[in-house]
Design a protein around this motif. Structure first.
Motif, PDB file in Angstrom:
ATOM      1  N   THR A  30       3.347   7.585 -31.896  1.00  0.00           N
ATOM      2  CA  THR A  30       2.110   7.113 -30.924  1.00  0.00           C
ATOM      3  C   THR A  30       1.895   5.697 -31.099  1.00  0.00           C
ATOM      4  N   THR A  32       3.771   3.090 -31.901  1.00  0.00           N
ATOM      5  CA  THR A  32       4.807   2.349 -31.051  1.00  0.00           C
ATOM      6  C   THR A  32       4.771   2.577 -29.531  1.00  0.00           C
ATOM      7  N   GLU A  33       4.428   3.615 -29.334  1.00  0.00           N
ATOM      8  CA  GLU A  33       4.242   3.712 -27.660  1.00  0.00           C
ATOM      9  C   GLU A  33       2.959   3.120 -27.207  1.00  0.00           C
ATOM     10  N   GLU A  34       1.903   3.193 -27.997  1.00  0.00           N
ATOM     11  CA  GLU A  34       0.787   2.592 -27.473  1.00  0.00           C
ATOM     12  C   GLU A  34       1.035   1.051 -27.431  1.00  0.00           C
ATOM     13  N   ASN A  35       1.853   0.352 -28.575  1.00  0.00           N
ATOM     14  CA  ASN A  35       1.935  -0.812 -28.494  1.00  0.00           C
ATOM     15  C   ASN A  35       2.637  -1.483 -27.425  1.00  0.00           C
ATOM     16  N   GLN A  36       3.539  -0.521 -26.952  1.00  0.00           N
ATOM     17  CA  GLN A  36       4.350  -1.011 -25.689  1.00  0.00           C
ATOM     18  C   GLN A  36       3.862  -0.992 -24.475  1.00  0.00           C
ATOM     19  N   GLN A  37       2.802   0.010 -24.525  1.00  0.00           N
ATOM     20  CA  GLN A  37       2.017  -0.049 -23.063  1.00  0.00           C
ATOM     21  C   GLN A  37       1.046  -1.000 -22.919  1.00  0.00           C
ATOM     22  N   TYR A  38       0.322  -1.120 -24.138  1.00  0.00           N
ATOM     23  CA  TYR A  38      -1.050  -2.198 -24.094  1.00  0.00           C
ATOM     24  C   TYR A  38      -0.852  -3.502 -24.908  1.00  0.00           C
ATOM     25  N   TYR A  39      -0.029  -3.582 -25.646  1.00  0.00           N
ATOM     26  CA  TYR A  39       0.066  -4.751 -26.613  1.00  0.00           C
ATOM     27  C   TYR A  39      -0.943  -5.220 -27.147  1.00  0.00           C
ATOM     28  N   GLU A  40      -1.803  -4.156 -27.708  1.00  0.00           N
ATOM     29  CA  GLU A  40      -3.066  -4.462 -28.436  1.00  0.00           C
ATOM     30  C   GLU A  40      -2.646  -4.388 -29.915  1.00  0.00           C
ATOM     31  N   TYR A  42      -3.248  -2.460 -33.200  1.00  0.00           N
ATOM     32  CA  TYR A  42      -3.723  -0.776 -33.258  1.00  0.00           C
ATOM     33  C   TYR A  42      -3.686  -0.342 -34.779  1.00  0.00           C
TER      34      TYR A  42
END
Length: 136
Positions: A30, A32-40, A42
């Motif tokens: 989850t 890694t997917e969040e990082n790819q979408q938002y670059y924030e 985590y």
């Protein structure tokens, strides 16, 4: 009883480890997917997800405690069987008479103490005035 406790403890420990690893891998996927979408960053999301692992930690701790109880019961049963064998061995043996190896000097000393004790206690002594005073 011991086998059942050991089996339950094993299932709890394996379940705790498997569930914990599954949860950690889900959190990582989850993230890694969040990082790819938002670059924030985590890190905060990790902190929010970690309390969900507590049930798996409790499973591991509970399984460890059950294993400890099972080991204690096994040792207690071994100790009980050893004590039973000792009791049966002692019951079968006949007690041997104890021979008194008192020397002549010891017998004389014991006789002297008995004589002194008889001299100290007089039959007319009622024990009414047993007070001691300091003469100073």
């Amino acid at each position: 009883m011991k086998k059942i406790l050991t089996i339950i403890a094993g299932i709890m420990i394996i379940g705790g480890l498997a569930g914990g690893l599954s949860s950690v891998s889900t959190i990582y996927k989850t993230m890694t997917e969040e990082n790819q979408q938002y670059y924030e960053p985590y890190g905060l999301f990790y902190i929010q997800m970690l309390p969900g692992l507590s049930i798996f930690v409790y499973l591991i701790i509970g399984g460890s405690l059950l294993l400890a109880v099972s080991a204690f019961l096994k040792r207690y049963e071994d100790r009980t069987s050893i004590m039973e064998s000792y009791v049966h061995t002692l019951v079968k043996e006949e007690p041997k008479p104890v021979q008194s190896a008192v020397s002549q000097a010891e017998q004389e000393t014991i006789a002297l103490f008995k004589q002194e004790k008889q001299k100290d206690v007089s039959p007319g002594d009622t024990g009414e005035d047993d007070r001691y005073y300091w003469k100073g």
